[in-house]
Write a protein that holds these residues in place. Structure first.
Motif, PDB file in Angstrom:
ATOM      1  N   SER A 282      15.899   2.421   5.352  1.00  0.00           N
ATOM      2  CA  SER A 282      16.404   2.660   3.913  1.00  0.00           C
ATOM      3  C   SER A 282      17.425   2.647   3.957  1.00  0.00           C
ATOM      4  CB  SER A 282      15.871   4.157   4.410  1.00  0.00           C
ATOM      5  OG  SER A 282      14.171   3.778   4.913  1.00  0.00           O
ATOM      6  N   ILE A 283      17.182   3.089   2.372  1.00  0.00           N
ATOM      7  CA  ILE A 283      19.623   3.221   1.773  1.00  0.00           C
ATOM      8  C   ILE A 283      19.139   4.464   1.207  1.00  0.00           C
ATOM      9  CG2 ILE A 283      20.988   2.185   0.354  1.00  0.00           C
ATOM     10  CD1 ILE A 283      20.151  -0.221   1.864  1.00  0.00           C
ATOM     11  N   ILE A 284      20.280   5.052   2.017  1.00  0.00           N
ATOM     12  CA  ILE A 284      20.501   6.229   1.019  1.00  0.00           C
ATOM     13  C   ILE A 284      22.034   6.105   0.623  1.00  0.00           C
ATOM     14  CG2 ILE A 284      19.285   7.581   2.359  1.00  0.00           C
ATOM     15  CD1 ILE A 284      21.882   8.076   4.379  1.00  0.00           C
ATOM     16  N   LEU A 285      22.435   7.042  -0.362  1.00  0.00           N
ATOM     17  CA  LEU A 285      23.767   7.231  -0.408  1.00  0.00           C
ATOM     18  C   LEU A 285      24.230   8.609   0.107  1.00  0.00           C
ATOM     19  CD1 LEU A 285      25.040   6.508  -3.419  1.00  0.00           C
ATOM     20  CD2 LEU A 285      24.605   7.804  -4.745  1.00  0.00           C
ATOM     21  N   TRP A 286      25.092   7.859   0.360  1.00  0.00           N
ATOM     22  CA  TRP A 286      26.337   9.070   1.318  1.00  0.00           C
ATOM     23  C   TRP A 286      27.687   8.895   1.068  1.00  0.00           C
ATOM     24  CZ3 TRP A 286      30.709   8.722   3.307  1.00  0.00           C
ATOM     25  CH2 TRP A 286      31.139  10.077   5.119  1.00  0.00           C
ATOM     26  N   PRO A 287      28.457  10.672   1.004  1.00  0.00           N
ATOM     27  CA  PRO A 287      27.692  11.406   1.210  1.00  0.00           C
ATOM     28  C   PRO A 287      26.858  12.531   0.633  1.00  0.00           C
ATOM     29  CG  PRO A 287      30.019  11.534   0.644  1.00  0.00           C
ATOM     30  CD  PRO A 287      29.282  10.439   0.035  1.00  0.00           C
ATOM     31  N   ILE A 288      26.751  11.965  -0.115  1.00  0.00           N
ATOM     32  CA  ILE A 288      25.566  13.314  -0.977  1.00  0.00           C
ATOM     33  C   ILE A 288      24.448  12.812  -0.651  1.00  0.00           C
ATOM     34  CG2 ILE A 288      24.118  13.010  -3.623  1.00  0.00           C
ATOM     35  CD1 ILE A 288      26.818  11.192  -4.505  1.00  0.00           C
ATOM     36  N   GLN A 289      23.541  11.804  -0.245  1.00  0.00           N
ATOM     37  CA  GLN A 289      22.098  12.317   1.036  1.00  0.00           C
ATOM     38  C   GLN A 289      22.668  12.304   2.431  1.00  0.00           C
ATOM     39  OE1 GLN A 289      20.392   9.210  -0.523  1.00  0.00           O
ATOM     40  NE2 GLN A 289      19.394  10.598  -2.283  1.00  0.00           N
ATOM     41  N   THR A 290      21.982  12.809   3.143  1.00  0.00           N
ATOM     42  CA  THR A 290      21.789  13.136   4.585  1.00  0.00           C
ATOM     43  C   THR A 290      20.629  12.818   4.717  1.00  0.00           C
ATOM     44  OG1 THR A 290      22.010  15.601   4.398  1.00  0.00           O
ATOM     45  CG2 THR A 290      23.801  13.948   4.152  1.00  0.00           C
ATOM     46  N   VAL A 291      20.389  12.294   6.229  1.00  0.00           N
ATOM     47  CA  VAL A 291      19.507  12.259   7.059  1.00  0.00           C
ATOM     48  C   VAL A 291      19.082  12.772   7.833  1.00  0.00           C
ATOM     49  CG1 VAL A 291      17.515  10.425   7.498  1.00  0.00           C
ATOM     50  CG2 VAL A 291      18.485  10.351   5.636  1.00  0.00           C
ATOM     51  N   ASP A 292      18.157  13.560   8.203  1.00  0.00           N
ATOM     52  CA  ASP A 292      18.389  13.606   9.668  1.00  0.00           C
ATOM     53  C   ASP A 292      16.556  13.437  10.311  1.00  0.00           C
ATOM     54  OD1 ASP A 292      20.833  15.728  10.171  1.00  0.00           O
ATOM     55  OD2 ASP A 292      19.833  17.065   9.005  1.00  0.00           O
ATOM     56  N   GLY A 293      16.172  13.104  11.922  1.00  0.00           N
ATOM     57  CA  GLY A 293      15.422  12.449  12.206  1.00  0.00           C
ATOM     58  C   GLY A 293      14.288  13.913  12.657  1.00  0.00           C
ATOM     59  N   VAL A 294      13.090  13.433  12.528  1.00  0.00           N
ATOM     60  CA  VAL A 294      12.080  15.023  13.155  1.00  0.00           C
ATOM     61  C   VAL A 294      11.066  13.818  13.690  1.00  0.00           C
ATOM     62  CG1 VAL A 294       9.976  16.544  13.038  1.00  0.00           C
ATOM     63  CG2 VAL A 294      12.199  16.625  11.382  1.00  0.00           C
ATOM     64  N   SER A 295      10.862  14.371  15.568  1.00  0.00           N
ATOM     65  CA  SER A 295      10.156  13.720  16.065  1.00  0.00           C
ATOM     66  C   SER A 295       8.594  14.127  15.836  1.00  0.00           C
ATOM     67  CB  SER A 295      10.091  14.029  17.846  1.00  0.00           C
ATOM     68  OG  SER A 295       9.700  13.137  18.268  1.00  0.00           O
ATOM     69  N   ILE A 296       7.729  13.133  15.970  1.00  0.00           N
ATOM     70  CA  ILE A 296       6.088  13.156  15.874  1.00  0.00           C
ATOM     71  C   ILE A 296       5.982  12.797  17.004  1.00  0.00           C
ATOM     72  CG2 ILE A 296       6.657  12.748  13.174  1.00  0.00           C
ATOM     73  CD1 ILE A 296       4.982  10.300  13.627  1.00  0.00           C
ATOM     74  N   LYS A 297       6.447  13.323  18.286  1.00  0.00           N
ATOM     75  CA  LYS A 297       5.377  12.644  20.095  1.00  0.00           C
ATOM     76  C   LYS A 297       4.705  13.973  20.018  1.00  0.00           C
ATOM     77  CE  LYS A 297       8.871   9.210  20.976  1.00  0.00           C
ATOM     78  NZ  LYS A 297       9.955   9.145  22.733  1.00  0.00           N
ATOM     79  N   VAL A 298       3.925  14.013  20.276  1.00  0.00           N
ATOM     80  CA  VAL A 298       2.731  14.688  21.389  1.00  0.00           C
ATOM     81  C   VAL A 298       3.859  15.646  22.421  1.00  0.00           C
ATOM     82  CG1 VAL A 298       0.638  15.675  22.829  1.00  0.00           C
ATOM     83  CG2 VAL A 298       0.496  13.646  20.517  1.00  0.00           C
ATOM     84  N   THR A 299       4.005  16.748  21.936  1.00  0.00           N
ATOM     85  CA  THR A 299       4.735  17.477  23.207  1.00  0.00           C
ATOM     86  C   THR A 299       4.226  18.921  24.019  1.00  0.00           C
ATOM     87  OG1 THR A 299       6.948  17.412  20.915  1.00  0.00           O
ATOM     88  CG2 THR A 299       6.641  19.335  23.240  1.00  0.00           C
TER      89      THR A 299
END
Length: 285
Positions: free
Chosen positions: A32-49
């Motif tokens: 995906s395209i983001i406008l850095w540094p105005i936009q930031t992305v953090d990942g969230v795991s959806i694996k079963v824990t």
């Protein structure tokens, strides 16, 4: 100044996009395209824990027990923002809900009842944790009571009780088996004695029939009286007994012997019959 950058999200994750610190949208897997540094992305795991929660509590009969409950959960891909922004330590919060549910149920049951109610407790834990964590985007897939460990002294006492119970059952089974063997042996002995008695009766009947046939045969062929035939048969049997006794080789018996020995034996037998006949009329009076 800002730059167009590529953000790559793994298949097992979802991306949380923030614009100047404010939530914008959720990124799906891929580039995906983001406008850095105005936009930031953090990942969230959806694996079963899975997390294992150990809860110490006491049963209704005052036995301290440690209950281990396994919680399997994952983050709802459509509600990653709720999980990311609202939860600080999901493990600690899930542990608190599990402890609360376990400690509200175990004290109402005895130790034996607790072991029997593992499935119902697991269902109750799953329902409470699922309803409590749903607003935060967490889906609870399964709750399992994997272990219930009483105090070591209680475990030792329980093992001794079980061992004593099994020893008692083994003793009862052994006694029943011995009883059956004794009953069977008694029945076999009674049957053997019954058959032995029938055999003895048949043998005596055969001897009687043989004597009768011999007396009738000698009376017809030799003209002897029944009494004389009986005397002769007694002497013959007496000599046969002496012969078998001598052939056995187990003992020694001295018997008077001479030219008149057989006559003497016959005379003694005859005198015995005569004395018996003389005594018989006296006993009738």
């Amino acid at each position: 100044m800002s730059f167009l950058c590529c953000a790559c999200i793994d298949q097992s994750e979802r991306g949380i996009v923030q614009s100047c610190g404010k939530f914008s949208h959720i990124l799906d897997p891929g580039c995906s395209i983001i406008l850095w540094p105005i936009q930031t992305v953090d990942g969230v795991s959806i694996k079963v824990t899975q997390i294992d929660v150990n809860t110490n509590t006491k049963t209704k009969d005052n036995v301290t027990v440690t209950v281990t409950c396994a919680i399997q959960y994952s983050v709802n891909p459509l509600e990653c923002d709720q999980y990311y922004f609202k939860l600080h330590n999901p493990h600690m919060q899930i542990t608190a809900y599990v402890d609360d549910c376990i400690r509200s149920q175990i004290p109402t049951m005895t130790l034996d009842e607790s072991f029997e109610a593992k499935e119902s407790m697991a269902n109750a834990v799953k329902a409470q944790v699922a309803s409590s964590m749903k607003p935060y985007g967490i889906e609870v897939h399964q709750a399992l009571i994997t272990n219930m460990q009483p105090d070591s002294t209680v475990m030792q006492a329980m093992n001794q009780i079980n061992a004593a119970r099994r020893n008692r059952e083994a003793a009862i089974e052994k006694a029943e088996a011995e009883k059956i063997l004794q009953v069977r042996a008694a029945e076999a002995d009674a049957e053997a004695k019954h058959l032995s008695g029938k055999g003895t009766a048949m043998m005596r009947q055969a001897i009687t029939d043989g004597f009768k046939n011999s007396i009738e045969s000698m009376k017809e062929s030799c003209g002897l009286e029944p009494r004389e035939v009986v005397h002769m048969m007694l002497v013959t049997q007496y000599l046969d007994v002496l012969k078998e006794f001598a052939q056995s080789g187990r003992a020694t018996m001295v018997v008077p012997h001479g030219p008149s020995a057989v006559g003497d034996i016959e005379q003694q037998v005859r005198n015995g019959f005569m004395q018996a006949q003389m005594m018989n009329p006296n006993s009738m009076h």
